[in-house]
Design an enzyme around this catalytic site. Structure first.
Site, PDB file in Angstrom:
ATOM      1  CB  SER A   1      -7.558   7.734   5.664  1.00 36.75           C
ATOM      2  OG  SER A   1      -7.793   8.921   4.978  1.00 36.75           O
TER       3      SER A   1
ATOM      4  CE  LYS B   1      -9.178   4.069   1.831  1.00 39.11           C
ATOM      5  NZ  LYS B   1      -8.293   4.900   2.679  1.00 39.11           N
TER       6      LYS B   1
ATOM      7  CB  SER C   1      -9.948   8.507   2.456  1.00 32.87           C
ATOM      8  OG  SER C   1      -8.862   7.659   2.785  1.00 32.87           O
TER       9      SER C   1
HETATM   10  N1  GLN Z   1      -7.829  13.539   5.216  1.00 33.97           N
HETATM   11  C1  GLN Z   1      -6.476  13.410   4.790  1.00 33.97           C
HETATM   12  C2  GLN Z   1      -6.337  13.806   3.343  1.00 33.97           C
HETATM   13  O1  GLN Z   1      -7.287  14.212   2.787  1.00 33.97           O
HETATM   14  C3  GLN Z   1      -5.967  12.041   5.035  1.00 33.97           C
HETATM   15  C4  GLN Z   1      -6.240  11.085   3.950  1.00 33.97           C
HETATM   16  C5  GLN Z   1      -5.679   9.737   4.216  1.00 33.97           C
HETATM   17  O2  GLN Z   1      -5.186   9.427   5.289  1.00 33.97           O
HETATM   18  N2  GLN Z   1      -5.717   8.905   3.195  1.00 33.97           N
HETATM   19  O3  GLN Z   1      -5.307  13.745   2.768  1.00 33.97           O
END
Ligand code: GLN
Length: 486
Positions: A174, A75, A150
Site C-alpha cells: 500500500s 494517512k 490503500s
Molecule cells: N492491496 C493490499 C490489500 O488489499 C495491500 C493493502 C495494504 O498494504 N494495506 O490488502
C-alpha cells in the site's frame, strides 16, 4: 513545490517563512481538492499554528531541524490527538483519538507541519482507494484513473504538490503500489523499524509505516525522522537509525561492488508489455551505472498472493473485533438488544471489502480449518522467506516491477476483487518476509501514466535501497516530470 532541503535553506536564510510555505500548500489543497479528493480532513488552522511556531524559533535565532516547517500529509489510519481519525470507515466516523501515534508525535517534535489526513481504502484494505467510505481519490496524472491504494491519498497529495512529503502504511504493497501509480517514491521499511503505536491495526505481522516523497532524498529524510525504537510497540526493533539522506551519492558504486538480482518470475504472464520494457530499461540503466546484474529465481513468489489473502484477513478479523459499538466509534441506532446492536453496528458500519475480509479471516481461523488454511499459509510464508534468503546469498538488492500495470480507470475492477488482489503479486512477498522495499519512478506508458521500479533489500538495508534508487534517479529525468492538473 521545492524539495525539503531547498525549503530548509529558504527558511534558515529567511527568504520565506514557514507560514508562507504552509499557506502555499493549503492554497493548492483548496484549489485541487474538488477534483482530487486526496484528503479526508484538512487541518489548516493547526498547520498554520505549527508553522508560526517554527517561524518564531527562526526569529529567535534558534536552530531548526530539517523537517521544521515542511508540509506533510498523514494517512488517516494514524491516530492524531484531537483530530479525527476515520480509517476511511463509517465505523470510525466520529472517532477523535485521545492520544498521538508515535510517528505523528515524532513529526510534531521535528517541527513538521501536518496539513491534513489523507484518504485511503477503508482500514487500508484495497489497492485503489475506491474502498473509502467517504470519497474516491483521483490520480493526478489522469483524473479518471485511480491513484492506487490503500495509501492513495498520501501518494496523490505528494504527486500533485499538495504537500511536500507524506506518510503511508504498507501491509501488502500500500505504499509502493500507489507510489508507482502516482509517479513518486515510496518506501516500506523493514518490519519493526518504524513504530506501529497509534497505527490502526490491519494485519499486525505485516503492517509497516513508511514515507512518500517526490524524490529519493525527501523520502530518506522522512524515514530517518520517523524510524526508531519505541517501547510502546513490542515489535519495534532496537537498532541505531542512520541519517539515510546523508550518505546518498550519485555514483552507484560509491560503496563498492553492487550486485542486483532481477527476479525472473516477476517477468512474464500478466505483466503489461510497456511495464516490462520500461523496467528492463531501468535495469539496463543500473547496469550502465556499474551494477552487476544477475538473474535470480524466487520460485515460491507466486504463492505470495494466496498466502497473504489468508494471513492478512485472519489477522484483520481479530483486529477488527474491537469495533462493536461499545468501546468507541459508531453504534447503530434503534436496536432492541445487545446482539442486534453488535450485528447492526458491524453490518452497517463496515464496507463491503472489510466485511468480506472479516468473513474470510474468521473462516480461516475457525477450528477445523485453521490447519488447512492459516497454518498452511504461514508455512508458505516461511518458504517465501527462504527464497529471499537464498537470493540474498548471491546479490545485494533485488529488482522487479512494482505493479504489473499502470493506473487503471476508476470502477474498472470493482466487480472483481480477485483482479485487484493480483496487482499485489510483486509487493506482497517483501511484507511476508519483513523486508524493506521501495518504488522509484522509472518511466511512463503511452498514456503518460507513471511506472515504478521496485527494489527489495536485505533486512535493515534501507540505506542500500535509497542509495541504488538515488543513483538511478539522478541519472534520469522521470522525477522532474509533474502532472498537469487542470
Ligand atoms: N492491496 C493490499 C490489500 O488489499 C495491500 C493493502 C495494504 O498494504 N494495506 O490488502
Amino acid at each position: 513545490m521545492a524539495s525539503i532541503r531547498e525549503l530548509h535553506e529558504q527558511l534558515i536564510k529567511k527568504e520565506r517563512s514557514a507560514v508562507e510555505i504552509t499557506q502555499e500548500a493549503l492554497d493548492r489543497i483548496q484549489a485541487l481538492e474538488p477534483k482530487l479528493h486526496s484528503f479526508l480532513h484538512v487541518t489548516a488552522q493547526q498547520a498554520l499554528e505549527q508553522a508560526s511556531a517554527v517561524d518564531a524559533k527562526i526569529a529567535a535565532g534558534e536552530e531548526i531541524g530539517i523537517l521544521a516547517g515542511i508540509p506533510v500529509g498523514i494517512k488517516d489510519n494514524m491516530c492524531t490527538k484531537g483530530i479525527p481519525t476515520t480509517c476511511a470507515s463509517q465505523i470510525l466516523k466520529n472517532f477523535v483519538p485521545p492520544y498521538e501515534s508515535t510517528v505523528t508525535q515524532k513529526l510534531l517534535d521535528s517541527g513538521a507541519v501536518m496539513v491534513g489526513k489523507t484518504n485511503l481504502d477503508e482500514f487500508a484494505m484495497g489497492g485503489s482507494t475506491e474502498n473509502s467510505a467517504y470519497h474516491i481519490t483521483a490520480n493526478p496524472w489522469d483524473l479518471s484513473r485511480v491513484p492506487g491504494g490503500s495509501s492513495g491519498g498520501s501518494a496523490a497529495a505528494v504527486a500533485a504538490d499538495e504537500c511536500v512529503v507524506s506518510i503511508g502504511s504498507d501491509t501488502g504493497g500500500s505504499i509502493r503500489q500507489p507510489a508507482s501509480f502516482c509517479g513518486v517514491v515510496g518506501m516500506k521499511p523493514t518490519y519493526g523499524l518504524v513504530s506501529r503505536y497509534g497505527l490502526v491495526a490491519f494485519a499486525s505481522s505485516l503492517d509497516q509505516i513508511g514515507p512518500f516523497g517526490r524524490s529519493v532524498e525527501d523520502s530518506a529524510i522522512l524515514l530517518s525522522a520517523i524510524a526508531g525504537h519505541d517501547p510502546k510497540d513490542s515489535t519495534s526493533l532496537k537498532v541505531p537509525i542512520p541519517d539515510y539522506a546523508a550518505g546518498l551519492k550519485p555514483d552507484l558504486r560509491a560503496r563498492g561492488r553492487l550486485r542486483i538480482g532481477v527476479i525472473k518470475e516477476t517477468f512474464g504472464e500478466g505483466l503489461d508489455s510497456v511495464v516490462e520494457q520500461t523496467v528492463t530499461k531501468a535495469i539496463d540503466q543500473l547496469q550502465s551505472l556499474g551494477a552487476e546484474i544477475h538473474i535470480i529465481s524466487c520460485p515460491r513468489f507466486r504463492y505470495g498472493v494466496p498466502s497473504y489473502y489468508i494471513i492478512a484477513p485472519s489477522e484483520a478479523s481479530a483486529n477488527l473485533a474491537r469495533y462493536d459499538g461499545v468501546k468507541y466509534g459508531y453504534r447503530a441506532p434503534d436496536v432492541d438488544n445487545l446482539l442486534s446492536m453488535y450485528t447492526r453496528t458491524r453490518s452497517t458500519g463496515f464496507g463491503e471489502e472489510v466485511k468480506r475480509r472479516i468473513m474470510i479471516g474468521t473462516y480461516a481461523l475457525s477450528a477445523g480449518y485453521y490447519d488447512a488454511y492459516y497454518l498452511k499459509a504461514q508455512k508458505v510464508r516461511t518458504l517465501i522467506k527462504q527464497d529471499f534468503e537464498k537470493a540474498f546469498e548471491q546479490v545485494d538488492v533485488l529488482a522487479c516491477p512494482t505493479v504489473p500495470t499502470t493506473a487503471f480507470k476508476a470502477g474498472e475492477k470493482n466487480t472483481d476483487p480477485l483482479s485487484m488482489y493480483l496487482l499485489d503479486l510483486m509487493t506482497i512477498p517483501a511484507n511476508l518476509a519483513g523486508l524493506p522495499g521501495l518504488s522509484v519512478p522509472c518511466g511512463f506508458d503511452d498514456n503518460g501514466l507513471p511506472i515504478g521500479l521496485q527494489l527489495i533489500g536485505k533486512v535493515l538495508r534501507e540505506d542500500q535501497l535509497f542509495q541504488v534508487a538515488y543513483a538511478y534517479e539522478q541519472s534520469t529525468t522521470w522525477h522532474l516530470r509533474q502532472p498537469q492538473i487542470s
